[in-house]
Design an enzyme around this catalytic site. Structure first.
Site, PDB file in Angstrom:
ATOM      1  N   SER A 277       0.827  -1.212   0.000  1.00 25.13           N
ATOM      2  CA  SER A 277       0.000   0.000   0.000  1.00 25.13           C
ATOM      3  C   SER A 277       0.860   1.260   0.000  1.00 25.13           C
ATOM      4  O   SER A 277       0.597   2.205  -0.764  1.00 25.13           O
ATOM      5  CB  SER A 277      -0.962   0.005   1.188  1.00 25.13           C
ATOM      6  OG  SER A 277      -0.273  -0.104   2.418  1.00 25.13           O
ATOM      7  N   HIS A 307      -1.864  -8.728   1.992  1.00 21.25           N
ATOM      8  CA  HIS A 307      -1.540  -7.457   2.665  1.00 21.25           C
ATOM      9  C   HIS A 307      -2.620  -7.177   3.702  1.00 21.25           C
ATOM     10  O   HIS A 307      -2.819  -7.952   4.634  1.00 21.25           O
ATOM     11  CB  HIS A 307      -1.407  -6.354   1.616  1.00 21.25           C
ATOM     12  CG  HIS A 307      -0.806  -5.080   2.134  1.00 21.25           C
ATOM     13  ND1 HIS A 307      -0.099  -4.990   3.311  1.00 21.25           N
ATOM     14  CD2 HIS A 307      -0.798  -3.811   1.608  1.00 21.25           C
ATOM     15  CE1 HIS A 307       0.312  -3.744   3.493  1.00 21.25           C
ATOM     16  NE2 HIS A 307      -0.102  -3.005   2.477  1.00 21.25           N
ATOM     17  N   HIS A 353       6.238 -12.416   8.412  1.00 20.95           N
ATOM     18  CA  HIS A 353       6.302 -11.050   7.901  1.00 20.95           C
ATOM     19  C   HIS A 353       7.422 -10.976   6.873  1.00 20.95           C
ATOM     20  O   HIS A 353       8.436 -11.673   6.996  1.00 20.95           O
ATOM     21  CB  HIS A 353       6.565 -10.051   9.035  1.00 20.95           C
ATOM     22  CG  HIS A 353       6.374  -8.627   8.642  1.00 20.95           C
ATOM     23  ND1 HIS A 353       7.375  -7.877   8.076  1.00 20.95           N
ATOM     24  CD2 HIS A 353       5.283  -7.808   8.697  1.00 20.95           C
ATOM     25  CE1 HIS A 353       6.921  -6.654   7.816  1.00 20.95           C
ATOM     26  NE2 HIS A 353       5.665  -6.591   8.187  1.00 20.95           N
ATOM     27  N   ARG A 362       3.865  -4.255  17.019  1.00 24.13           N
ATOM     28  CA  ARG A 362       2.452  -3.864  16.950  1.00 24.13           C
ATOM     29  C   ARG A 362       1.567  -4.958  17.543  1.00 24.13           C
ATOM     30  O   ARG A 362       0.507  -4.676  18.113  1.00 24.13           O
ATOM     31  CB  ARG A 362       2.064  -3.572  15.499  1.00 24.13           C
ATOM     32  CG  ARG A 362       2.848  -2.416  14.884  1.00 24.13           C
ATOM     33  CD  ARG A 362       2.566  -2.272  13.399  1.00 24.13           C
ATOM     34  NE  ARG A 362       2.952  -3.476  12.663  1.00 24.13           N
ATOM     35  CZ  ARG A 362       2.714  -3.677  11.365  1.00 24.13           C
ATOM     36  NH1 ARG A 362       2.090  -2.738  10.658  1.00 24.13           N
ATOM     37  NH2 ARG A 362       3.102  -4.783  10.775  1.00 24.13           N
ATOM     38  N   ASP A 408      -1.593  -8.409  12.380  1.00 25.32           N
ATOM     39  CA  ASP A 408      -2.930  -8.922  12.070  1.00 25.32           C
ATOM     40  C   ASP A 408      -3.369 -10.042  13.008  1.00 25.32           C
ATOM     41  O   ASP A 408      -4.562 -10.327  13.115  1.00 25.32           O
ATOM     42  CB  ASP A 408      -2.969  -9.445  10.634  1.00 25.32           C
ATOM     43  CG  ASP A 408      -2.728  -8.340   9.618  1.00 25.32           C
ATOM     44  OD1 ASP A 408      -3.243  -7.234   9.838  1.00 25.32           O
ATOM     45  OD2 ASP A 408      -2.015  -8.582   8.627  1.00 25.32           O
TER      46      ASP A 408
END
Length: 471
Positions: A277, A307, A353, A362, A408
């Protein structure tokens, strides 16, 4: 997580950051300081000439310095690992994780202003940091929050454009359509048509970017309300900040959900420039497409299952575990289910990742949020078990460079706990967050005069001939 105003504390933090050798050059101009100027645009007008000169010096003095060799594996592997993109707002280290203008996520949680004592950082504070390299005061953040609210009005034609789509269309399709409908107000496009000098490109880009950042929560909230709440729009609350207002417009007014949204938007905002993105937004903008066109393109990349769409896949997979095995699944049962997933040719979503080689910071800050607010939630406990079970299995396979959970792996469980249970919508939340990072860098792309992106491509025949010649 409390915002400390003490100059001495900020000075200590600055020293700690600068003393790290690997980061000294990349954060050389980072200034952790207060300022009496509450206007973000004025701050940038002061900073941009300095950074333009800095870039000219790098070009003239170091332009021929080699950054490494490109291998055939890199060409065939999606350019993975190639250093070929300038991205000022954040830097991703494989072992340390993301740093926003030199500050790690825990450091941002300590020094960025919060809505309440001990609370999560305000996204407006991160926006200020990404654009200026300075930690803002609470007063500066409040002023920026007020400005964003003043820019957040959505023209009626945007809602009508979204309404032209079937209500069953994927939320990302509706969201991207809404962003494209906003494009007719682009100040950059109008200025370019009139013949603006290239040295001034950044100013209408700034106007578009702040308006876009201000408007995307309302567009995203409308998509949610249209799909799941009978189309009943909830107006903005002028007393709330960016993250709190987003939660409010979605229909969630609990203080913990507002705190979660502040954290969510902050940590998903930027992840250096090489992800799909961010790179897409930069690439399209390099053709001098305006921020609306560039960000809409970025959203289409984010909508891919490799993604941003992965965050919906994680929760759906976790719910499939519960449906088949129950909430009180043991670790041994979970191991069997993970192997069943892998043996069927699928992946365990939320693990691995492209760059990181450790647990995503995160993920960890979301885990800390869960431990603080929902330690007994069954799905959170299942996510915790996965943290123990999945990495050893992926390591055993021997094919995965990073077996650890990414961002995620956790976000869906938190959203689900507070009532946002519609997993198909989750990538839209990611998109709202990503506007802050992409637009911040886009302003600097224009300010620094970065050129049209045009890498060289080759054929397999060329590669074969080159390799035979090299041998």
């Amino acid at each position: 997580m409390v915002f400390y105003r003490s100059v001495s504390l900020l000075s200590k933090l600055r020293n700690r950051v600068v003393q790290q050798p690997s980061l000294t050059n990349s954060v050389r101009w980072l200034q952790i300081q207060t300022s009496s100027d509450l206007d973000l645009h004025s701050q940038l007008k002061e900073l941009i000439p300095e950074q333009q000169e800095r870039l000219k010096k790098i070009k003239s003095e170091y332009g021929k310095v080699q950054l490494g060799n490109i291998s055939v594996d890199m060409v065939l592997g999606g350019m993975r690992g190639m250093t070929g993109l300038l991205w000022e707002t954040s830097l991703l280290d494989p072992d340390e994780g993301i740093r926003f203008r030199g500050l790690s996520i825990p450091e941002c949680q300590k020094v960025l202003p919060a809505a309440k004592p001990g609370g999560e950082p305000l996204p407006e504070g991160l926006l200020w940091l990404l654009l200026t390299g300075k930690v803002p005061t609470k007063e500066q953040v409040d002023a920026l929050s007020k400005e964003l609210r003043s820019r957040a009005t959505i023209p009626d034609h945007v809602y009508k454009t979204i309404d032209a789509l079937p209500v069953t269309a994927h939320p990302m399709t509706q969201f991207t359509t809404g962003v494209m409908a906003l494009q007719v107000q682009s100040e950059f496009s109008k200025a370019y048509e009139k013949g603006i000098h290239k040295s001034k490109y950044w100013e209408p880009t700034y106007e578009d970017s702040l308006s876009l950042i201000a408007q995307v929560p309302a567009v995203a909230a409308y998509v949610y309300r249209r799909m799941y709440k009978n189309g009943e729009r909830i107006p903005m609350d002028d007393s709330l900040d960016y993250g709190g207002n987003f939660a409010h417009m979605l229909g969630f007014d609990g203080p913990e959900m507002q705190e979660l949204m502040r954290l969510y938007v902050t940590i998903h905002s930027d992840h250096e420039g090489g992800n799909v993105s961010a790179h897409t937004g930069h690439l399209v903008a390099s053709a001098l497409s305006d921020p609306y066109l560039s960000f809409a393109a970025a959203l289409n990349g984010l909508a891919g299952p490799l993604h941003g769409l992965a965050n919906q896949e994680v929760l759906l997979w976790i719910k499939s575990v519960v449906d088949e095995c129950g909430e009180n699944i043991t670790k041994d049962q979970l191991k069997d289910y993970v192997w069943k997933t892998l043996n069927s040719g699928k992946v365990v979503p939320g693990f691995g990742h492209g760059v990181l080689r450790k647990t995503d910071p995160r993920y960890m800050c979301q885990r800390e949020f869960a431990l603080k607010h929902l330690p007994d939630d069954p799905l959170f406990q299942l996510v915790s078990k996965l943290y123990d079970v999945v990495p050893p299995i992926l390591t055993e396979l021997g094919k995965v460079k990073n077996p650890w959970p990414n961002v995620d792996a956790h976000s869906g469980v938190l959203l689900n706990y507070y009532g946002l249970t519609e997993a198909r919508y989750y990538t839209v939340l990611f998109g709202v967050s990503r506007a802050i990072g992409i637009c911040s860098q886009l302003i600097w792309d224009r300010a620094l005069g970065l050129p049209l992106e045009r890498p060289k491509s080759v054929t397999m025949e060329w590669l074969e001939a080159h390799c035979k010649k090299a041998a």
